[in-house]
Design a protein around this motif. Structure first.
Motif, mmCIF file in Angstrom:
data_model
loop_
_atom_site.group_PDB
_atom_site.id
_atom_site.type_symbol
_atom_site.label_atom_id
_atom_site.label_comp_id
_atom_site.label_asym_id
_atom_site.label_seq_id
_atom_site.Cartn_x
_atom_site.Cartn_y
_atom_site.Cartn_z
ATOM 1 N N MET A 171 0.762 -1.278 -0.125
ATOM 2 C CA MET A 171 -0.026 -0.131 -0.083
ATOM 3 C C MET A 171 0.926 1.170 -0.146
ATOM 4 O O MET A 171 0.595 1.967 -0.718
ATOM 5 C CB MET A 171 -0.840 0.096 1.218
ATOM 6 C CG MET A 171 -1.934 -0.933 1.045
ATOM 7 S SD MET A 171 -2.998 -0.936 -0.229
ATOM 8 C CE MET A 171 -2.481 -2.429 -1.366
ATOM 9 N N VAL A 172 1.950 1.331 0.876
ATOM 10 C CA VAL A 172 2.795 2.294 0.876
ATOM 11 C C VAL A 172 3.365 2.693 -0.764
ATOM 12 O O VAL A 172 3.486 3.670 -1.117
ATOM 13 C CB VAL A 172 3.654 2.123 1.628
ATOM 14 C CG1 VAL A 172 5.296 3.175 1.493
ATOM 15 C CG2 VAL A 172 3.543 2.388 3.124
ATOM 16 N N ALA A 173 4.112 1.449 -1.256
ATOM 17 C CA ALA A 173 4.399 1.558 -2.606
ATOM 18 C C ALA A 173 3.646 1.904 -3.653
ATOM 19 O O ALA A 173 3.989 3.075 -4.465
ATOM 20 C CB ALA A 173 5.117 0.204 -3.092
ATOM 21 N N GLY A 174 2.369 1.488 -3.521
ATOM 22 C CA GLY A 174 1.460 2.111 -4.429
ATOM 23 C C GLY A 174 1.090 3.527 -4.096
ATOM 24 O O GLY A 174 0.811 4.349 -5.361
ATOM 25 N N HIS A 175 0.988 3.854 -3.041
ATOM 26 C CA HIS A 175 0.573 5.409 -2.866
ATOM 27 C C HIS A 175 1.459 6.116 -3.317
ATOM 28 O O HIS A 175 1.352 7.325 -3.988
ATOM 29 C CB HIS A 175 0.359 5.720 -1.397
ATOM 30 C CG HIS A 175 -0.057 7.115 -1.052
ATOM 31 N ND1 HIS A 175 -1.206 7.630 -1.368
ATOM 32 C CD2 HIS A 175 0.973 8.041 -0.668
ATOM 33 C CE1 HIS A 175 -1.239 8.946 -1.078
ATOM 34 N NE2 HIS A 175 0.307 9.242 -0.557
ATOM 35 N N LEU A 176 3.041 6.139 -3.129
ATOM 36 C CA LEU A 176 3.948 6.882 -3.580
ATOM 37 C C LEU A 176 4.038 6.884 -4.976
ATOM 38 O O LEU A 176 4.439 7.874 -5.687
ATOM 39 C CB LEU A 176 5.272 6.210 -2.854
ATOM 40 C CG LEU A 176 5.333 6.290 -1.293
ATOM 41 C CD1 LEU A 176 6.734 5.773 -0.887
ATOM 42 C CD2 LEU A 176 5.453 7.991 -0.947
#
Length: 267
Positions: free
Chosen positions: A195-200
């Motif tokens: 989720m962090v990678a997708g948001h960034l």
């Protein structure tokens, strides 16, 4: 180096995403244990939407379902048939179905907020919620094993049958770390990091689009770059929807598999 970002922003330069986006300012109840920021508020929103959706879909069940009831039943059957009963069997699948259904739809709802305009960040992109869900899965796994095999679960988990006794010096620490330490950690981090990678990635692409269209020098080449980042942003938004569904499925499936392993007869 940390002074370059504000300076670039003042001059209309490109400013990429940062980890600070996952720690927004407090909006309500600042200075109290109930302090809430934007992420906490959207988590409460997701819970409210899920409760309302399932209440509306199940309050007046009919033999011949309408469209909304059909949609709810299909969603519930996905967890019941494809995960719970397929892995645990009908008896144990029914027993753990409320937990697995709650985990699946909570993770799914929290994940999807990352691609909803106006929300734009996943409720699972900060470690608190993934950690709580991983701990719940861990407790369910331990409970299932102790309930089904009260005298043998821990013994057989740490001292697998059939292994020569001298080898337990090596095997037991490995089994302990693998079963009782790494399982909740990997459950938590797999969901969180996706989720962090997708948001960034999405923030990077759409920030670049805004920069190329509105902040960069008026030039056709920059507009072409902006069109490219916009296209990639839209494609990766669809990809993030797929990731949101897959991560909810994987988290729930792994929770179910761990419970099944705890219930297995060899314990």
């Amino acid at each position: 180096m940390h002074l370059l970002v504000p300076k670039a922003a003042e001059e209309g330069g490109f400013v990429g995403p940062s980890i600070a986006e996952f720690f927004p300012d407090i909006i309500l109840f600042e200075g109290t244990p109930f302090a809430m920021n934007r992420i906490m508020m959207l988590r409460l929103l997701v819970v409210a939407v899920l409760v309302l959706m399932f209440w509306l879909g199940t309050r007046n069940m009919k033999i011949v379902p309408g469209r909304f009831q059909t949609l709810i039943e299909m969603a519930l059957n996905l967890v019941r048939v494809s995960i719970a009963e397929d892995v645990l069997g009908k008896k144990d699948g029914t027993r753990f179905l409320p937990l697995l259904t709650t985990v699946f739809f909570l993770v799914l709802g929290m994940n999807l907020t990352g691609v909803i305009p106006g929300l734009n960040i996943a409720g699972t992109s900060v470690i608190g919620l993934p950690l709580v869900l991983a701990v719940i899965a861990y407790i369910a796994f331990i409970y299932a094993g102790l309930k089904k095999h009260p005298g043998a679960f821990l013994k057989n988990s740490l001292f697998p049958p059939g292994v020569p006794k001298p080898i337990y010096v090596i095997v037991t620490p490995i089994e302990f770390v693998s079963i009782f330490v790494l399982r909740p950690i990997t459950l938590c981090l797999r969901l969180l990091m996706n989720m962090v990678a997708g948001h960034l990635l999405l923030v990077l692409l759409f920030s670049a689009t805004q920069f190329f269209f509105f902040s960069a020098a008026v030039d056709g080449a920059f507009r072409a770059f902006g069109a490219g980042t916009l296209l990639f942003g839209l494609v990766f938004t669809l990809f993030e929807v797929l990731v949101a569904v897959l991560q909810a499925y994987v988290f729930t499936l792994l929770t179910t598999v761990y419970i099944q392993q705890a219930l297995a007869e060899e314990h």
